[in-house]
Design a protein around this motif. Structure first.
Motif, PDB file in Angstrom:
ATOM      1  N   LYS A  35     -17.397   4.493   2.090  1.00 53.93           N
ATOM      2  CA  LYS A  35     -17.567   3.049   1.933  1.00 53.93           C
ATOM      3  C   LYS A  35     -17.309   2.338   3.253  1.00 53.93           C
ATOM      4  O   LYS A  35     -16.698   2.900   4.148  1.00 53.93           O
ATOM      5  CB  LYS A  35     -16.584   2.514   0.891  1.00 53.93           C
ATOM      6  CG  LYS A  35     -16.776   3.070  -0.491  1.00 53.93           C
ATOM      7  CD  LYS A  35     -15.775   2.492  -1.450  1.00 53.93           C
ATOM      8  CE  LYS A  35     -16.099   2.944  -2.859  1.00 53.93           C
ATOM      9  NZ  LYS A  35     -15.274   2.280  -3.849  1.00 53.93           N
ATOM     10  N   GLU A  36     -17.741   1.087   3.321  1.00 47.53           N
ATOM     11  CA  GLU A  36     -17.453   0.183   4.440  1.00 47.53           C
ATOM     12  C   GLU A  36     -17.765   0.814   5.801  1.00 47.53           C
ATOM     13  O   GLU A  36     -16.934   0.837   6.701  1.00 47.53           O
ATOM     14  CB  GLU A  36     -16.003  -0.300   4.383  1.00 47.53           C
ATOM     15  CG  GLU A  36     -15.690  -1.081   3.122  1.00 47.53           C
ATOM     16  CD  GLU A  36     -14.265  -1.604   3.065  1.00 47.53           C
ATOM     17  OE1 GLU A  36     -13.643  -1.806   4.135  1.00 47.53           O
ATOM     18  OE2 GLU A  36     -13.767  -1.808   1.950  1.00 47.53           O
TER      19      GLU A  36
ATOM     20  N   GLN B 232     -16.781   3.604  12.031  1.00 47.55           N
ATOM     21  CA  GLN B 232     -15.580   3.559  11.190  1.00 47.55           C
ATOM     22  C   GLN B 232     -16.014   3.482   9.732  1.00 47.55           C
ATOM     23  O   GLN B 232     -16.945   2.753   9.395  1.00 47.55           O
ATOM     24  CB  GLN B 232     -14.750   2.336  11.545  1.00 47.55           C
ATOM     25  CG  GLN B 232     -13.540   2.130  10.668  1.00 47.55           C
ATOM     26  CD  GLN B 232     -12.770   0.896  11.088  1.00 47.55           C
ATOM     27  OE1 GLN B 232     -12.010   0.943  12.028  1.00 47.55           O
ATOM     28  NE2 GLN B 232     -13.008  -0.202  10.396  1.00 47.55           N
TER      29      GLN B 232
ATOM     30  N   ILE C  28      -4.627   1.713   2.717  1.00 41.25           N
ATOM     31  CA  ILE C  28      -5.547   2.556   3.483  1.00 41.25           C
ATOM     32  C   ILE C  28      -4.733   3.332   4.510  1.00 41.25           C
ATOM     33  O   ILE C  28      -3.976   2.760   5.290  1.00 41.25           O
ATOM     34  CB  ILE C  28      -6.624   1.694   4.169  1.00 41.25           C
ATOM     35  CG1 ILE C  28      -7.465   0.979   3.116  1.00 41.25           C
ATOM     36  CG2 ILE C  28      -7.497   2.551   5.074  1.00 41.25           C
ATOM     37  CD1 ILE C  28      -8.402  -0.074   3.668  1.00 41.25           C
TER      38      ILE C  28
ATOM     39  N   ILE D 158      -6.796   6.615   0.019  1.00 42.44           N
ATOM     40  CA  ILE D 158      -7.928   6.025   0.721  1.00 42.44           C
ATOM     41  C   ILE D 158      -7.705   6.269   2.211  1.00 42.44           C
ATOM     42  O   ILE D 158      -6.625   6.014   2.739  1.00 42.44           O
ATOM     43  CB  ILE D 158      -8.038   4.520   0.440  1.00 42.44           C
ATOM     44  CG1 ILE D 158      -8.165   4.270  -1.063  1.00 42.44           C
ATOM     45  CG2 ILE D 158      -9.223   3.916   1.198  1.00 42.44           C
ATOM     46  CD1 ILE D 158      -7.960   2.821  -1.457  1.00 42.44           C
ATOM     47  N   TYR D 159      -8.721   6.769   2.890  1.00 45.19           N
ATOM     48  CA  TYR D 159      -8.579   7.198   4.278  1.00 45.19           C
ATOM     49  C   TYR D 159      -9.608   6.502   5.168  1.00 45.19           C
ATOM     50  O   TYR D 159     -10.794   6.477   4.853  1.00 45.19           O
ATOM     51  CB  TYR D 159      -8.779   8.717   4.332  1.00 45.19           C
ATOM     52  CG  TYR D 159      -8.644   9.334   5.688  1.00 45.19           C
ATOM     53  CD1 TYR D 159      -7.425   9.373   6.347  1.00 45.19           C
ATOM     54  CD2 TYR D 159      -9.745   9.919   6.307  1.00 45.19           C
ATOM     55  CE1 TYR D 159      -7.299   9.969   7.591  1.00 45.19           C
ATOM     56  CE2 TYR D 159      -9.629  10.522   7.545  1.00 45.19           C
ATOM     57  CZ  TYR D 159      -8.403  10.546   8.184  1.00 45.19           C
ATOM     58  OH  TYR D 159      -8.280  11.137   9.410  1.00 45.19           O
ATOM     59  N   ARG D 160      -9.133   5.948   6.279  1.00 44.15           N
ATOM     60  CA  ARG D 160     -10.033   5.352   7.273  1.00 44.15           C
ATOM     61  C   ARG D 160     -10.275   6.384   8.366  1.00 44.15           C
ATOM     62  O   ARG D 160      -9.345   6.927   8.939  1.00 44.15           O
ATOM     63  CB  ARG D 160      -9.432   4.092   7.882  1.00 44.15           C
ATOM     64  CG  ARG D 160     -10.335   3.517   8.994  1.00 44.15           C
ATOM     65  CD  ARG D 160      -9.842   2.195   9.542  1.00 44.15           C
ATOM     66  NE  ARG D 160     -10.121   1.172   8.559  1.00 44.15           N
ATOM     67  CZ  ARG D 160      -9.225   0.318   8.079  1.00 44.15           C
ATOM     68  NH1 ARG D 160      -7.983   0.351   8.493  1.00 44.15           N
ATOM     69  NH2 ARG D 160      -9.562  -0.583   7.189  1.00 44.15           N
ATOM     70  N   HIS D 161     -11.551   6.633   8.625  1.00 46.07           N
ATOM     71  CA  HIS D 161     -11.935   7.635   9.620  1.00 46.07           C
ATOM     72  C   HIS D 161     -12.810   6.976  10.684  1.00 46.07           C
ATOM     73  O   HIS D 161     -13.608   6.086  10.370  1.00 46.07           O
ATOM     74  CB  HIS D 161     -12.703   8.768   8.935  1.00 46.07           C
ATOM     75  CG  HIS D 161     -13.080   9.886   9.832  1.00 46.07           C
ATOM     76  ND1 HIS D 161     -12.155  10.729  10.389  1.00 46.07           N
ATOM     77  CD2 HIS D 161     -14.289  10.297  10.277  1.00 46.07           C
ATOM     78  CE1 HIS D 161     -12.782  11.629  11.137  1.00 46.07           C
ATOM     79  NE2 HIS D 161     -14.079  11.368  11.079  1.00 46.07           N
TER      80      HIS D 161
ATOM     81  N   ASP E  38     -12.785   6.968  -0.137  1.00 45.87           N
ATOM     82  CA  ASP E  38     -11.863   6.554  -1.199  1.00 45.87           C
ATOM     83  C   ASP E  38     -11.264   7.761  -1.918  1.00 45.87           C
ATOM     84  O   ASP E  38     -11.549   8.913  -1.561  1.00 45.87           O
ATOM     85  CB  ASP E  38     -12.524   5.561  -2.152  1.00 45.87           C
ATOM     86  CG  ASP E  38     -13.617   6.155  -3.026  1.00 45.87           C
ATOM     87  OD1 ASP E  38     -13.722   7.406  -3.138  1.00 45.87           O
ATOM     88  OD2 ASP E  38     -14.369   5.378  -3.632  1.00 45.87           O
TER      89      ASP E  38
ATOM     90  N   THR F 156      -4.464   6.012   7.794  1.00 44.40           N
ATOM     91  CA  THR F 156      -5.159   6.514   8.981  1.00 44.40           C
ATOM     92  C   THR F 156      -4.556   7.828   9.449  1.00 44.40           C
ATOM     93  O   THR F 156      -5.190   8.580  10.176  1.00 44.40           O
ATOM     94  CB  THR F 156      -5.121   5.491  10.134  1.00 44.40           C
ATOM     95  OG1 THR F 156      -3.758   5.154  10.405  1.00 44.40           O
ATOM     96  CG2 THR F 156      -5.908   4.240   9.783  1.00 44.40           C
TER      97      THR F 156
ATOM     98  N   LEU G  35     -14.484   4.302   5.353  1.00 48.85           N
ATOM     99  CA  LEU G  35     -13.440   4.690   4.417  1.00 48.85           C
ATOM    100  C   LEU G  35     -13.955   5.809   3.522  1.00 48.85           C
ATOM    101  O   LEU G  35     -15.127   5.828   3.154  1.00 48.85           O
ATOM    102  CB  LEU G  35     -13.034   3.519   3.520  1.00 48.85           C
ATOM    103  CG  LEU G  35     -12.437   2.287   4.177  1.00 48.85           C
ATOM    104  CD1 LEU G  35     -12.123   1.236   3.110  1.00 48.85           C
ATOM    105  CD2 LEU G  35     -11.199   2.630   4.972  1.00 48.85           C
TER     106      LEU G  35
END
Length: 135
Positions: free
Chosen positions: A86-87, A76, A33, A123-126, A80, A35, A78
């Motif tokens: 997601k999440e 927060q 993942i 996959i990116y967490r925002h 994909d 960021t 994700l």
């Protein structure tokens, strides 16, 4: 006995190939993942489309309105490699349904354009701050 040994070797080989495909020639792992990326994920329509979506779809919870509850919710999530959200979780909760509403609007935001690192989708967490303010 020989058949199960062959199956085990085949499974291990398949796992090795799958792992190898997530890394490039420099050994960078693209299955993790991210960021920080070259090109962050964004919702179709870009930043202006995202702002319009949030403004048009956020609903001030009735309980929060009655109690004059205001605040910023950090959400927060994700995005994909296919652009699915997601999440989705609220990192804080000012109360009276504000966090739940912020999570709802992100979950319903639809497909995004995936993030890219070195030309590859990742996959990116925002983290998105959503401000609820009564004027």
């Amino acid at each position: 006995m020989r058949t199960s040994f062959l199956a085990l070797i085949l499974i291990l080989t398949t796992a090795s190939v799958a792992t190898a495909q997530t890394k490039d020639s420099t050994g960078k792992d693209y299955s993790k993942i991210f960021t920080k990326v070259d090109k962050p994920a964004e919702r179709f329509g870009g930043p202006e489309g995202w702002r319009k979506y949030l403004e048009g779809n956020l609903k001030y919870p009735k309980k929060a309105f009655r109690r004059n509850t205001q605040g910023v919710v950090k959400v927060q999530f994700l995005v994909d490699k296919e652009g699915n959200v997601k999440e989705v979780i609220a990192l804080n909760d000012p109360g009276d349904g504000l966090a739940e509403e912020a999570v709802r609007v992100i979950q319903e935001s639809g497909k995004w354009i995936p993030a890219e690192q070195n030309g590859r989708k990742v996959i990116y967490r925002h983290i998105q701050a959503i401000t609820f303010r009564l004027e």
